[in-house]
Design a protein around this motif. Sequence first.
Motif, PDB file in Angstrom:
ATOM      1  N   TRP A   1       5.774   9.754  -8.996  1.00 12.27           N
ATOM      2  CA  TRP A   1       5.553  10.551  -7.788  1.00 12.27           C
ATOM      3  C   TRP A   1       6.638  11.596  -7.589  1.00 12.27           C
ATOM      4  O   TRP A   1       6.484  12.527  -6.789  1.00 12.27           O
ATOM      5  N   LEU A   2       7.775  11.446  -8.295  1.00  5.90           N
ATOM      6  CA  LEU A   2       8.907  12.348  -8.112  1.00  5.90           C
ATOM      7  C   LEU A   2       8.777  13.520  -9.082  1.00  5.90           C
ATOM      8  O   LEU A   2       8.818  13.351 -10.298  1.00  5.90           O
TER       9      LEU A   2
ATOM     10  N   HIS B   1      -1.546  10.392  -1.560  1.00  5.17           N
ATOM     11  CA  HIS B   1      -0.730  10.629  -0.376  1.00  5.17           C
ATOM     12  C   HIS B   1      -0.590   9.352   0.434  1.00  5.17           C
ATOM     13  O   HIS B   1      -1.502   8.517   0.472  1.00  5.17           O
ATOM     14  N   GLN B   2       0.560   9.201   1.075  1.00  5.14           N
ATOM     15  CA  GLN B   2       0.796   8.066   1.963  1.00  5.14           C
ATOM     16  C   GLN B   2      -0.024   8.232   3.238  1.00  5.14           C
ATOM     17  O   GLN B   2       0.200   9.187   3.988  1.00  5.14           O
ATOM     18  N   PRO B   3      -1.003   7.363   3.498  1.00 10.16           N
ATOM     19  CA  PRO B   3      -1.800   7.512   4.720  1.00 10.16           C
ATOM     20  C   PRO B   3      -0.905   7.523   5.956  1.00 10.16           C
ATOM     21  O   PRO B   3      -0.044   6.663   6.130  1.00 10.16           O
TER      22      PRO B   3
ATOM     23  N   GLY C   1       2.672  15.969   1.980  1.00 13.96           N
ATOM     24  CA  GLY C   1       3.280  15.865   0.663  1.00 13.96           C
ATOM     25  C   GLY C   1       3.901  14.521   0.352  1.00 13.96           C
ATOM     26  O   GLY C   1       4.381  14.301  -0.769  1.00 13.96           O
ATOM     27  N   GLU C   2       3.905  13.592   1.301  1.00 13.11           N
ATOM     28  CA  GLU C   2       4.561  12.297   1.076  1.00 13.11           C
ATOM     29  C   GLU C   2       3.699  11.408   0.178  1.00 13.11           C
ATOM     30  O   GLU C   2       2.548  11.113   0.500  1.00 13.11           O
ATOM     31  N   PRO C   3       4.244  10.929  -0.953  1.00 13.18           N
ATOM     32  CA  PRO C   3       3.447  10.096  -1.858  1.00 13.18           C
ATOM     33  C   PRO C   3       3.392   8.641  -1.404  1.00 13.18           C
ATOM     34  O   PRO C   3       4.290   8.154  -0.702  1.00 13.18           O
TER      35      PRO C   3
END
Length: 577
Positions: free
Chosen positions: A50-51, A80-82, A87-89
């Motif tokens: 993810w990075l 994506h992080q619900p 943009g947060e994985p």
Amino acid sequence: MTCRKIQNAAVPTLGLGSLLGATSLVLAVHAQSSLLAAIPDPCDLTEDGWLMPMDLDEGASNEEWLRFGWESFIAMNWPHQPGGQGGEPNKNLSICDSIAPDFDTAWYTYNQKMQLFQTNATAPGQWSNPTLPVPTHEYDGDEYRIFGMPAKASSFIDELLAGAPIDLFDEAGSNAPLFDQNGKIVLFEIYVNESFWTYIQQFQYYDRLIQKNAVADDAFVGFPMTGQASDPGMNGVEIPDYAQQGAMSVKVSWKQLTDEEVESDRFYTREVYYRNSNGISICSDGGEPVTIGLIGMHILRLTPNTGSTWFWSTFEHVDNVTVGHGANAPATPSLNPGLGSDCPPPYAGGYTCVDSCTNTNGSSVGCAPEEVTETSYPDGVCEPLMDNIPNVSRVVPISTEIEAVNAEYQAVLAGTPWAFYKQINTLQPASLEDAPICSDGNAAHVPNGNPADDYGLSNLMNTCDLTNTSMETYTQADTSCISCHAYATPVLADDQKYNGLPINTEYQVFTFLMSDAKNNCPSDINLSGYVNIHDILYVLDNWGYCEGYCIADVDQDGHYIDVNDLLLVLRDWGACE
């Protein structure tokens, strides 16, 4: 920093929907090199796929840059992080999880261009709380994104007619739409990452006058290269680790899918509505959203070692202009009728005219489909328009080296829709020894406005050609993205350009998004601080229809400069505040 790599990755095995052709190519290449040893495993959560990689060292090989492009693509398409930030994985899932395609990807939750550059240079707000939210439409208890509606309801018409249809339907460079073989129009979007957004927001470069004054005062700050707080372009703002990369914009193309294409599991899909000048288009009696599939992606990134060109990577769906890749392959490509037709590919210049099989020579887009405006194609997303289909093929073939790297990543992504995407090429700085000779007889280089550097020997690059069949359909021949984007700058005075190019390459920013900045006093067309006779003359000189965002279209009524704009200039006569 150097690109994160896995030195001991296992040879990938193929999952459901095995890619036999890809496996054969991987094994053939592996017999001659150690390519497989460098592949990060995108399915292994401990490898932090993810990075996004930060950069490569100077002198990195083309193969390393190809991998840099793939690793960027994988990180961007991480689930994506619900409920997370844009943009947060989701670090509890990988891109290989079977559920991942049901999630928004990280990039799909970036903020959009039209949120950043608003009417009257309205401040865009913080990344996590933009002043212009993405609009949605409710159906059956769920909210679905609306394409082509960048503004709040109260100002929708102004914003829409100021550029949204062009952005949504027409390709850059040609201002023509693209239709697939089902007669459905292809849709386009542009996103920016958090570094890009923070840079524009912090320095107020969403305002054209502020851009102009910064350049005039020799105080213009360049784009961030790392996204870290110490980066001058970040102005001390700290952002999360997953967002710490240089400025990046993402342009994507979407195809409207048939039921068979949805069921093939070959596409990353979303369900959306879209808005044109007649309001939200509901394409079915039941009112459900349109299902679209990703078919193209441009990635434009600035890294510490790519300032002279930026880094470019472009991906396409494997079904765009070819068939036969893996399970459930279609009978014909998405963008041409196939070899069994009366008008088989390839096509000179990359496409045919819409009303015949005549091959174009690539020198003109005069026979491409008519540009989309607020009155043309009123139901283009909903109703097939079979008379407007240009048949598309690739002009520049994908090299064996690129296909080999593609095959490796497709193999480890087998069993997911991401196995059906391929990187066409990358573009980045190159040495004189590595820069190819182009059709004009010169080494591949970035055009610049320095008359003493006609051959651009200080701005060499690794390729002469880089285009995407779904986004540069009509301008594929003998060109690359940078042939056009070399002209992209902040607001410059005429004496700071030579033949339209910046004399000082410090202002060669390679993204036209800077020119989408608006004027906080629209009647002050020439940004002098006063509304006067010069602004009247500018209106008269540009009278009539204009393309894209036009600063002389003072009332932003849809790309027309007319008496209404003249009257507004007269109304606002005097000093601007």
